[in-house]
Design a protein around this motif. Structure first.
Motif, PDB file in Angstrom:
ATOM      1  N   ARG A  41       0.869  -1.188   0.000  1.00  0.00           N
ATOM      2  CA  ARG A  41       0.000   0.000   0.000  1.00  0.00           C
ATOM      3  C   ARG A  41       0.895   1.224   0.000  1.00  0.00           C
ATOM      4  O   ARG A  41       2.025   1.179   0.492  1.00  0.00           O
ATOM      5  N   LEU A  42       0.349   2.310  -0.515  1.00  0.00           N
ATOM      6  CA  LEU A  42       1.177   3.494  -0.680  1.00  0.00           C
ATOM      7  C   LEU A  42       0.344   4.732  -0.389  1.00  0.00           C
ATOM      8  O   LEU A  42      -0.770   4.861  -0.887  1.00  0.00           O
ATOM      9  N   SER A  49       6.019  10.097   2.826  1.00  0.00           N
ATOM     10  CA  SER A  49       5.260   9.039   2.154  1.00  0.00           C
ATOM     11  C   SER A  49       5.330   7.771   2.981  1.00  0.00           C
ATOM     12  O   SER A  49       6.373   7.452   3.570  1.00  0.00           O
ATOM     13  N   PHE A  50       4.208   7.080   3.027  1.00  0.00           N
ATOM     14  CA  PHE A  50       4.113   5.854   3.833  1.00  0.00           C
ATOM     15  C   PHE A  50       3.985   4.664   2.888  1.00  0.00           C
ATOM     16  O   PHE A  50       3.056   4.595   2.086  1.00  0.00           O
ATOM     17  N   ILE A  51       4.939   3.775   3.009  1.00  0.00           N
ATOM     18  CA  ILE A  51       4.923   2.575   2.141  1.00  0.00           C
ATOM     19  C   ILE A  51       4.730   1.360   3.034  1.00  0.00           C
ATOM     20  O   ILE A  51       5.530   1.118   3.942  1.00  0.00           O
ATOM     21  N   ILE A  73       7.952   5.756  -6.852  1.00  0.00           N
ATOM     22  CA  ILE A  73       7.491   4.436  -6.377  1.00  0.00           C
ATOM     23  C   ILE A  73       5.998   4.236  -6.669  1.00  0.00           C
ATOM     24  O   ILE A  73       5.198   5.152  -6.478  1.00  0.00           O
ATOM     25  N   THR A  74       5.640   3.047  -7.116  1.00  0.00           N
ATOM     26  CA  THR A  74       4.228   2.713  -7.382  1.00  0.00           C
ATOM     27  C   THR A  74       3.866   1.436  -6.640  1.00  0.00           C
ATOM     28  O   THR A  74       4.746   0.705  -6.166  1.00  0.00           O
ATOM     29  N   LEU A  75       2.572   1.181  -6.589  1.00  0.00           N
ATOM     30  CA  LEU A  75       2.069  -0.039  -5.956  1.00  0.00           C
ATOM     31  C   LEU A  75       2.681  -1.270  -6.622  1.00  0.00           C
ATOM     32  O   LEU A  75       2.762  -1.325  -7.853  1.00  0.00           O
ATOM     33  N   SER A 109       6.778  -0.930 -10.734  1.00  0.00           N
ATOM     34  CA  SER A 109       5.609  -1.637 -11.268  1.00  0.00           C
ATOM     35  C   SER A 109       4.771  -0.721 -12.150  1.00  0.00           C
ATOM     36  O   SER A 109       4.650   0.473 -11.884  1.00  0.00           O
ATOM     37  N   GLU A 110       4.196  -1.317 -13.188  1.00  0.00           N
ATOM     38  CA  GLU A 110       3.192  -0.580 -13.968  1.00  0.00           C
ATOM     39  C   GLU A 110       1.941  -0.425 -13.109  1.00  0.00           C
ATOM     40  O   GLU A 110       1.857  -1.011 -12.040  1.00  0.00           O
TER      41      GLU A 110
END
Ligand code: ATP
Ligand code: MG
Length: 447
Positions: A41-42, A49-51, A73-75, A109-110
């Motif tokens: 989750r992002l 930012s919280f990852i 950064i992406t999910l 990630s896409e």
């Protein structure tokens, strides 16, 4: 603490990777850890930012970075993070978080197609990605642990695990659910059950068991039928109905008691109250004819040719009748003594009543219904031949099976447990498709 020494694939610097489950401890606060996994989750805010990172064990922990450090950064991106463990009550899943110092990216990630709330249909179409959801991770872990304890149970009994072919010539459960395949120049089928082969093994190995896929071309769409399911089957020489029922209830209880200890977190995640799974053998044994009477008294009716009617002796139990019957129970039950007429050719008849079969099904409580089927097998050559003839089966196909009655036949029996049926009950799931990584049903063969 368990740590893994591995070479990071990005910069070949030796990093010590820690599993998330090892770091979430009071005594670790203030220490530095490196973890790796995927962005589960992002939440990007202006400054921070919280990852939420999910590691290869399926556990998650929150990490916090300055937003400019993680802007791309992406999910579901795969990353490696180094940070200092701190406590923050607001952090999900345990109140610990890593204050990120360094982040390495394996792959950005896409746009990930699966979010938190999705239709079942999308989750099935994108199953190869949906198995990353925590729900499916929990279910698949419970399933794996079922298999671990099933193996341990039989190992403790010193029963031998064997393997049987899944490409076969003959039907066991009747022709209507057979999957035909082209086998070179012959017609063959995918196996519906390993039973006939297990019966052959008992003459040299004694009690045997196997776990393998069984295939059924189930034409109706139900919440408890798959086209391919995992089948745990056992077969025992010189046994009795009582012995067979004892083994089954002990097996199921053993697995459940161990699951409750080992998979507590997963059951909690699935909101499954495991105190509902407090069961102890012996399970109630109900005679089939009494069950029919009972269902009639309860005014239960089935639909036939567009009309409703009461059950009578000779009707098989189905999803609806089993749901009605087991609703009132909080422990599994056995239904014994089904009519011979609704059982396959190999089922032994009761010498006191030729119409009654020496068979039993275990039904899970709270409406779940059948999870095992078993009983004694016909061990008399002449009777078995007659049953094969009466059912119009091809004698040649079963000639090898008849040999088992020609050469040292003994009284024997066994049972089959559908792993997904069992799991469906354990996790209190309406739909059996939830219990399989890649379910096969009438309408689905991909991915
Ligand atoms: P049902 O009456 O529910 O269709 P069955 O009596 O045909 O099942 P068996 O041949 O007795 O099934 O198979 C043994 C066990 O395998 C069942 O008790 C069940 O747990 C499991 N099983 C059978 N068919 C399926 C299926 N299509 N999908 C998942 N599990 C199954
Ligand atoms: Mg059955």
């Amino acid at each position: 603490m368990i740590t893994l020494k591995r070479i990071s694939s990005i910069n070949l610097i030796l990093s010590i990777i820690t599993f998330i489950r090892e770091i979430k401890k009071e005594s670790n606060v203030g220490r530095q850890f490196t973890i790796r996994g995927w962005v589960h989750r992002l939440r990007k805010q202006k400054e921070k930012s919280f990852i939420l990172i999910r590691d290869e064990k399926g556990d998650v922990v929150q990490t916090v970075f300055q937003s400019e450090q993680v802007s791309n950064i992406t999910l579901e991106s795969s990353i490696q993070v180094t940070g200092i463990l701190s406590v923050d009550k607001r952090a999900p899943e345990g109140g610990y978080e890593l204050q990120g110092k360094n982040i390495e990216i394996f792959n950005i990630s896409e746009n990930f197609p699966i979010g938190e709330f999705q239709s079942l249909d999308l989750l099935l179409t994108k199953r190869h990605l949906a198995i990353r959801t925590r729900k499916l991770i929990s279910i698949l872990k419970i399933k794996s642990t079922i298999l671990k304890y099933a193996r341990l149970f039989f190992d403790n009994l010193a029963w031998t695990e064997v393997q049987c072919p899944t490409i076969v010539k003959g039907s066991i459960e009747g022709g209507s659910t057979l999957f035909p395949i082209n086998y070179f120049d012959e017609k063959a089928y995918l196996s519906q059950s390993a039973q006939l082969y297990l019966e052959a093994y008992i003459f040299s190995l004694g009690p045997v068991w196997t776990i393998s896929p069984s295939f059924r071309a189930e034409k109706s769409r139900t919440v408890r039928h798959l086209a391919e399911f995992l089948h745990l089957e056992a077969e025992v020489p010189w046994t009795s109905m009582d012995d067979l029922l004892n083994i089954q209830e002990n097996l199921v209880t053993f697995i459940i008691n161990n699951l409750k200890k080992e998979r507590t977190d997963e059951f909690v995640y699935l909101n499954r109250n495991i105190s509902d799974l407090n069961i102890t053998p012996p399970f109630p044994r109900l005679e089939y004819s009494d069950v029919i009477d009972d269902l009639r008294k309860k005014d239960f009716k089935i639909e036939e040719d567009g009309k409703k009617r009461y059950l009578h002796y000779g009707d098989d139990l189905n999803i609806e009748s089993e749901r009605m019957l087991t609703q009132q129970y909080s422990t599994p039950i056995f239904v014994v003594g089904y009519p011979l007429s609704i059982k396959p050719f190999y089922v032994k008849s009761d010498i006191h009543d030729e119409n009654r079969s020496l068979s039993a099904d275990m039904l899970a409580p709270h409406g779940f219904g059948e999870i095992t089927s078993g009983g004694l097998r016909e061990d008399d050559l002449a009777k078995l031949k007659e049953r094969i003839r009466k059912e119009g089966l091809d004698q040649n196909t079963y000639d090898w099976y008849l040999d088992l009655r020609r050469y040292g036949s003994v009284i024997h029996g066994g049972f089959g447990l559908g792993i997904e049926r069992f799991l469906r009950w354990l996790i209190n799931s309406e739909d059996i498709k939830e219990t399989v990584g890649f379910p096969r049903t009438m309408s689905r063969i991909s991915p």
